[in-house]
Design a protein around this motif. Structure first.
Motif, PDB file in Angstrom:
ATOM      1  N   THR A  20      51.595  47.927  53.744  1.00 39.11           N
ATOM      2  CA  THR A  20      51.321  47.864  52.306  1.00 39.11           C
ATOM      3  C   THR A  20      52.164  48.863  51.494  1.00 39.11           C
ATOM      4  OG1 THR A  20      49.332  49.085  52.921  1.00 39.11           O
ATOM      5  CG2 THR A  20      49.030  46.792  52.318  1.00 39.11           C
ATOM      6  N   PRO A  24      52.166  43.816  49.185  1.00 35.22           N
ATOM      7  CA  PRO A  24      50.761  43.896  48.736  1.00 35.22           C
ATOM      8  C   PRO A  24      49.851  43.265  49.774  1.00 35.22           C
ATOM      9  CG  PRO A  24      52.172  42.913  47.028  1.00 35.22           C
ATOM     10  CD  PRO A  24      53.013  43.043  48.261  1.00 35.22           C
ATOM     11  N   THR A  55      47.069  44.063  38.194  1.00 34.41           N
ATOM     12  CA  THR A  55      48.001  44.533  39.216  1.00 34.41           C
ATOM     13  C   THR A  55      48.269  46.033  39.074  1.00 34.41           C
ATOM     14  OG1 THR A  55      49.976  44.187  37.897  1.00 34.41           O
ATOM     15  CG2 THR A  55      49.168  42.292  39.132  1.00 34.41           C
ATOM     16  N   LYS A  59      53.135  45.659  43.167  1.00 39.93           N
ATOM     17  CA  LYS A  59      52.462  44.362  43.328  1.00 39.93           C
ATOM     18  C   LYS A  59      53.287  43.209  42.738  1.00 39.93           C
ATOM     19  CE  LYS A  59      48.574  46.042  45.105  1.00 39.93           C
ATOM     20  NZ  LYS A  59      47.731  45.541  46.184  1.00 39.93           N
TER      21      LYS A  59
END
Ligand code: UTP
Length: 286
Positions: A20, A24, A55, A59
């Motif tokens: 991550t 995302p 967001t 992202k």
């Protein structure tokens, strides 16, 4: 009629680090599609036509995925790749998507509050969390919308969890008024098992009145120093305006590794072209 859905996807996804750092967690695949696509499909099937992604930094891949990419489409068209073109266009046309940015990660309540200004103060709206996939005949959010249309206030998705897991969820207190439907009188975020008023936990689907945005404006930081949606909903519960529905459907918590893998197995077994191969793989390991 409810048309807007807020999808908070600004979380850090710590449990999936290091991937991550650059992907995302909502874009991690379930079989061969991003987990978030199943959730968008649920919202669209329930008649929600305007999706608001909340967001944060890193992202951008989510926005790219759900918007059309005319350059890619023209390339696929020019090279005669009709099947891929169809698939790419399908995703880009799923729904009208806009995004707002949560500038600081101050919690789920704060993330939902970012929709103020897009959702009107008197407008009911839906919330679907980006890491809870629910596979159901009738979309889970649609099941909640039906209850809320009849009863007003807010309606949350409920799941009865083992008592030793109450400290992972918002927990509801209240009276069952019909099978699966609770009139919620109180809510508490992540209580210790010994203190939990019940084992009915809130999972990632909510239908909320626009008024919740006003309540969130003054909701103080709660558990974990975050602005908790559960604390704002507890205000509605205190007024008798909260309902909880034990929805019909299978829920997958794709916010953790095993939950994500379980979802992939479930959906692969439902795909005719993959089911037999997947059963073979499972047999190899059993
Ligand atoms: P989680 O509690 O799962 O947090 O958030 P997370 O950051 O996504 O994941 P971990 O715990 O670090 O691994 C629940 C939902 O609320 C959103 C998340 O994107 C997720 O859908 N969220 C949470 C926000 O949008 N903003 C926040 O400030 C916090």
């Amino acid at each position: 009629m409810i048309t807007k859905a807020v999808l908070p996807v600004a979380g850090l996804g710590t449990r999936f680090l290091p991937i991550t750092k650059s992907v995302p967690k909502e874009m991690l695949p379930v079989v061969d599609k991003p987990g978030l696509e199943y959730i968008v499909a649920e919202a669209v099937e329930a008649g929600l036509t305007e999706l608001i992604f909340v967001t944060g930094a890193g992202k951008g891949a989510i926005e790219d995925y759900f918007h059309r990419d005319y350059f890619l489409e023209s390339q696929l068209e020019a090279s005669g790749k009709a099947d891929y073109l169809k698939e790419v266009q399908r995703v880009g046309k799923l729904a009208k998507v806009i995004s707002v940015r949560q500038q600081e990660r101050l919690g789920l309540g704060h993330a939902v509050y970012q929709a103020a200004g897009i959702v009107s103060p008197n407008e009911d709206f839906a919330v679907l969390l980006g890491d809870d996939i629910i596979d159901a005949k009738t979309p889970a959010i649609g099941q909640l919308m039906a209850v809320q249309a009849e009863r007003g206030g807010c309606c949350v998705a409920l799941m009865d969890v083992p008592r030793d897991q109450t400290d992972r969820y918002g927990i509801c207190d209240g009276q069952m008024v019909s099978p699966g439907l609770m009139h919620v009188s109180g809510m508490i975020e992540k209580p210790d098992p010994a203190e939990a008023p019940s084992t009915y936990s809130i999972v990632g689907r909510y239908v909320l009145p626009g008024e919740i945005l006003q309540i969130l404006e003054t909701t103080p930081r709660g558990r974990g120093g975050e602005i908790q949606l559960t604390d704002a909903l507890a205000v509605l519960a205190g007024r008798g305006q909260a309902w909880g529905l034990e929805f019909e459907g299978a829920r997958f918590d794709t916010g953790n590794t095993l939950g994500l893998m379980r979802a992939s197995i479930h959906f692969a077994l439902k795909r005719p072209e993959l089911a037999e191969g997947m059963r073979g793989i499972l047999a190899e390991f059993s």
